[in-house]
Motif scaffolding. Structure first.
Motif, mmCIF file in Angstrom:
data_model
loop_
_atom_site.group_PDB
_atom_site.id
_atom_site.type_symbol
_atom_site.label_atom_id
_atom_site.label_comp_id
_atom_site.label_asym_id
_atom_site.label_seq_id
_atom_site.Cartn_x
_atom_site.Cartn_y
_atom_site.Cartn_z
ATOM 1 N N ASP A 8 0.850 -1.179 0.000
ATOM 2 C CA ASP A 8 0.000 0.000 0.000
ATOM 3 C C ASP A 8 0.884 1.227 0.000
ATOM 4 N N SER A 9 0.597 2.136 -0.886
ATOM 5 C CA SER A 9 1.516 3.263 -1.054
ATOM 6 C C SER A 9 1.462 4.231 0.113
ATOM 7 N N VAL A 10 0.335 4.318 0.844
ATOM 8 C CA VAL A 10 0.203 5.280 1.942
ATOM 9 C C VAL A 10 0.894 4.773 3.199
ATOM 10 N N THR A 11 0.592 3.511 3.635
ATOM 11 C CA THR A 11 1.145 2.991 4.880
ATOM 12 C C THR A 11 2.426 2.218 4.684
ATOM 13 N N GLY A 12 2.676 1.780 3.483
ATOM 14 C CA GLY A 12 3.853 0.974 3.221
ATOM 15 C C GLY A 12 3.690 -0.473 3.625
ATOM 16 N N ARG A 13 2.438 -0.902 4.001
ATOM 17 C CA ARG A 13 2.201 -2.297 4.392
ATOM 18 C C ARG A 13 1.710 -3.109 3.214
ATOM 19 N N GLU A 14 1.844 -4.438 3.364
ATOM 20 C CA GLU A 14 1.304 -5.336 2.329
ATOM 21 C C GLU A 14 -0.208 -5.370 2.411
ATOM 22 N N THR A 15 -0.852 -5.606 1.307
ATOM 23 C CA THR A 15 -2.302 -5.837 1.337
ATOM 24 C C THR A 15 -2.552 -7.337 1.331
ATOM 25 N N THR A 16 -3.814 -7.726 1.624
ATOM 26 C CA THR A 16 -4.158 -9.150 1.596
ATOM 27 C C THR A 16 -4.280 -9.657 0.173
ATOM 28 N N GLY A 17 -4.326 -8.713 -0.768
ATOM 29 C CA GLY A 17 -4.516 -9.109 -2.145
ATOM 30 C C GLY A 17 -5.984 -9.209 -2.512
ATOM 31 N N HIS A 18 -6.880 -9.040 -1.510
ATOM 32 C CA HIS A 18 -8.318 -9.076 -1.814
ATOM 33 C C HIS A 18 -8.750 -7.707 -2.300
ATOM 34 N N GLU A 19 -9.668 -7.714 -3.216
ATOM 35 C CA GLU A 19 -10.168 -6.440 -3.710
ATOM 36 C C GLU A 19 -11.661 -6.530 -3.947
ATOM 37 N N TRP A 20 -12.386 -5.569 -3.359
ATOM 38 C CA TRP A 20 -13.839 -5.494 -3.569
ATOM 39 C C TRP A 20 -14.187 -4.129 -4.111
ATOM 40 N N ASP A 21 -14.595 -4.067 -5.286
ATOM 41 C CA ASP A 21 -14.986 -2.804 -5.921
ATOM 42 C C ASP A 21 -13.939 -1.721 -5.708
ATOM 43 N N GLY A 22 -12.687 -2.103 -5.829
ATOM 44 C CA GLY A 22 -11.621 -1.116 -5.714
ATOM 45 C C GLY A 22 -11.104 -0.911 -4.313
ATOM 46 N N LEU A 23 -11.808 -1.525 -3.265
ATOM 47 C CA LEU A 23 -11.324 -1.403 -1.891
ATOM 48 C C LEU A 23 -10.369 -2.538 -1.612
ATOM 49 N N LYS A 24 -9.202 -2.223 -0.993
ATOM 50 C CA LYS A 24 -8.235 -3.263 -0.652
ATOM 51 C C LYS A 24 -8.027 -3.294 0.849
ATOM 52 N N GLU A 25 -7.682 -4.471 1.387
ATOM 53 C CA GLU A 25 -7.537 -4.646 2.831
ATOM 54 C C GLU A 25 -6.069 -4.774 3.184
ATOM 55 N N LEU A 26 -5.627 -4.005 4.231
ATOM 56 C CA LEU A 26 -4.239 -4.136 4.674
ATOM 57 C C LEU A 26 -4.059 -5.436 5.433
ATOM 58 N N ASN A 27 -2.928 -6.093 5.250
ATOM 59 C CA ASN A 27 -2.638 -7.322 5.991
ATOM 60 C C ASN A 27 -1.811 -6.955 7.227
ATOM 61 N N THR A 28 -2.501 -6.312 8.249
ATOM 62 C CA THR A 28 -1.788 -5.852 9.437
ATOM 63 C C THR A 28 -1.609 -7.002 10.418
ATOM 64 N N PRO A 29 -0.400 -7.314 10.816
ATOM 65 C CA PRO A 29 -0.211 -8.424 11.774
ATOM 66 C C PRO A 29 -0.756 -8.055 13.142
ATOM 67 N N LEU A 30 -1.066 -9.108 13.982
ATOM 68 C CA LEU A 30 -1.526 -8.870 15.355
ATOM 69 C C LEU A 30 -0.427 -8.167 16.118
ATOM 70 N N PRO A 31 -0.783 -7.280 17.076
ATOM 71 C CA PRO A 31 0.260 -6.626 17.871
ATOM 72 C C PRO A 31 1.078 -7.682 18.601
ATOM 73 N N LYS A 32 2.372 -7.436 18.713
ATOM 74 C CA LYS A 32 3.269 -8.424 19.331
ATOM 75 C C LYS A 32 2.866 -8.722 20.772
ATOM 76 N N TRP A 33 2.549 -7.650 21.558
ATOM 77 C CA TRP A 33 2.199 -7.888 22.977
ATOM 78 C C TRP A 33 0.991 -8.795 23.102
ATOM 79 N N TRP A 34 0.020 -8.599 22.193
ATOM 80 C CA TRP A 34 -1.204 -9.412 22.243
ATOM 81 C C TRP A 34 -0.864 -10.871 21.936
ATOM 82 N N LEU A 35 -0.043 -11.033 20.914
ATOM 83 C CA LEU A 35 0.317 -12.378 20.481
ATOM 84 C C LEU A 35 1.035 -13.146 21.585
ATOM 85 N N TYR A 36 1.956 -12.454 22.313
ATOM 86 C CA TYR A 36 2.714 -13.151 23.358
ATOM 87 C C TYR A 36 1.848 -13.478 24.561
#
Lengths: 289, 238
Positions: A8-36
């Protein structure tokens, strides 16, 4: 469907690759503290599985390394409190009532304990503070059937009245309506008791006939003056507090086919020292002799 | 390459097998303990199936929803053990279908109420609880004393209970109707009833019980069957 993973050009994160009518979803990982924290809960559950009773199978269940059971825990809790009370309860159990009363501190312990026991065991029948209920003597008013001394109360509480215990206090009033007295005689004796002992106005009624019937049939247990007999468990009639009510109809009903109450023996549920404590409490309610 | 969800999303067969495995683990964890439920029932003396009158009283208890306010389980907590008596054990509800442990405790726990009060008190209290306990929230059940107990299906009910595992003997089933009458008639000979159902409490009446008679007979035996003086936590352990 993932079409094309891209940045994604704005956040610099990867997208999930899904697209719905031009909307794309960021593939944001779970926060590390939550995961641990999540991994930690899994590790804790494994630890608990090993330490505590967990899974049952074939012949039994996994007891756990600690061997913990809630039953053992409650046994220990009870043992702890019993040990704490032991010194006082032993004294209450072995000393005489006079000796307990001579020790203000011990008496206080007994009364506090007795109050608790009274509230959960005796109050449903005898009422809060021993106020009594129809059919259940008013202890605070001193309406004793079997006696209001400390020893008498202790015996009544221990063995009960008409209970299953062989030492239970027991008495039986005949059903005078079943052929022993005629209906006019019963009315006459009810009038006599109602006027003479319950303190009501005669209103021109002649109670002399009732007096004769009373003296011939009732006085042997209830006394010529209606004073009752605590050895036999014959209630006092010359009183303001009556077990089954103050009306003339209640007297008639009781003469014809008497109700006779039952009190359980408490020696099956309470230990002797506790019975003494509750005896002291009952005696202190205002009716003690 | 890191393991990704994508793998399952793209391969339907792996998704199916993976789902099956996950559900199977959950299922085994829930089901296996039930296969061995007998091993959790303590071996104690004194437990017996309900007498016909008690069993019908229990039906009334369930029908009236008594369990919505009264539990029948003394938990392993010090205050409960001190107030109600010995903590409840699994063996005490082994003939209950369904058990009445309950989770709502608006009224007191009834697991050990048997014999705590006189039968007279139970009648008076069921008819009008506030007369005896002014602060009570309990509704009045006076109508139970006016309603004759439906008894024509007593035997059928016992046979049904036997099908789900209550060990009623043939003798207990054939004598069910007479036992039911005997337990509600204090003038009748109680010997045989007490031989079949030790500690059964006879309620006042003339052999044609009301619903309240049945309910009182049930309440008066609750928690009285096992003699806890003979046992302790160590011996109860399986």
């Amino acid at each position: 469907m993932p079409t094309k993973i891209e940045k994604d050009s704005v956040t610099g994160r990867e997208t999930t690759g899904h697209e719905w009518d031009g909307l794309k979803e960021l593939n944001t990982p779970l926060p590390k503290w939550w995961l641990y924290v999540f991994y930690l809960t899994i590790a804790t559950s494994v630890l608990q599985f090993v330490l505590y009773p967990s899974f049952s199978y074939g012949p039994g269940y996994l007891h756990g390394v600690l061997g913990y059971t809630t039953r053992q825990e409650v046994d220990q809790d009870v043992a702890k409190i019993v040990a704490k009370r032991k010194a006082d309860m032993d004294k209450i159990g072995t000393l005489s009532f006079a000796q307990i009363k001579a020790d203000p501190k011990l008496l206080e312990v007994a009364l506090v304990d007795g109050k608790q026991v009274f509230a959960s065991n005796c109050q449903p029948c005898h009422g809060a503070g021993g106020g009594g209920n129809p059919g259940y003597p008013a202890l605070a008013a001193g309406a004793w059937i079997w006696g209001g001394t400390l020893d008498a109360i202790q015996k009544t509480v221990t063995y009960g009245v008409r209970s299953d215990d062989p030492n239970a206090r027991t008495s039986a009033m005949p059903a005078f309506g079943a052929g022993l007295l005629t209906q006019p005689q019963i009315q006459a004796v009810a009038d006599y008791v109602w006027v003479t002992f319950y303190g009501n106005k005669a209103d021109g009624r002649d109670v002399s006939e009732g007096a004769k019937v009373f003296n011939a049939n009732c006085a042997v247990c209830h006394g010529v003056k209606g004073e009752g007999n605590k050895l036999m468990g014959a209630p006092r009639l010359a009183s303001q507090v009556h077990l089954y009510g103050n009306t003339r109809e209640a007297i008639m009903a009781q003469v014809m086919g008497p109700k006779m109450g039952v009190m359980p023996a408490w020696n099956t549920r309470l230990d002797p020292a506790t019975i003494k404590a509750v005896t002291l409490y009952v005696h202190s309610l205002g009716g003690g002799e | 390459m890191a393991f990704r969800n994508e793998f399952f999303e793209k391969n339907a067969i792996f998704l199916l097998v993976g789902t099956l495995l996950t559900v199977a683990v959950g299922g085994i964890v829930e089901v296996v303990p039930v296969f061995t439920v007998e091993t959790t029932v303590e071996k104690v003396q004194g437990m017996r199936p309900y007498s016909p009158l008690e069993s019908r009283g229990r039906d009334i208890y369930v029908r009236e929803g008594c369990y919505t306010c009264h539990s029948q389980q003394v938990r392993t907590l010090r205050d409960e053990v001190e107030r109600y008596g010995h903590y409840s054990i699994a063996a005490e509800s082994m003939y209950d279908h369904p058990f009445q442990w309950g989770s709502k405790r608006i009224g007191p726990d009834l697991a050990r109420v048997g014999g705590k009060y006189s039968s007279d008190w139970q009648y008076a209290h069921l008819k009008n609880p506030q007369e005896l306990v002014p602060e009570s929230l309990m509704p009045r059940y006076a109508f139970l004393a006016e309603t004759p107990l439906q008894t024509y299906d007593t035997v059928a009910r016992m046979k049904t209970l036997r099908m789900v595992g209550v060990p009623y003997t043939d003798e207990q089933i054939t004598s069910a109707e007479s036992d039911l009458r005997t337990q509600s008639d204090p003038t009748a000979d109680q010997t045989k009833l007490l031989a079949r159902y030790p500690k059964a409490v006879t309620v006042p009446g003339n052999g044609t019980p009301t619903e309240m008679d049945a309910l009182v007979a049930y309440l008066q035996m609750l928690g009285t069957l096992v003699n806890f003086a003979d046992t302790n936590t160590e011996r109860l352990r399986q």
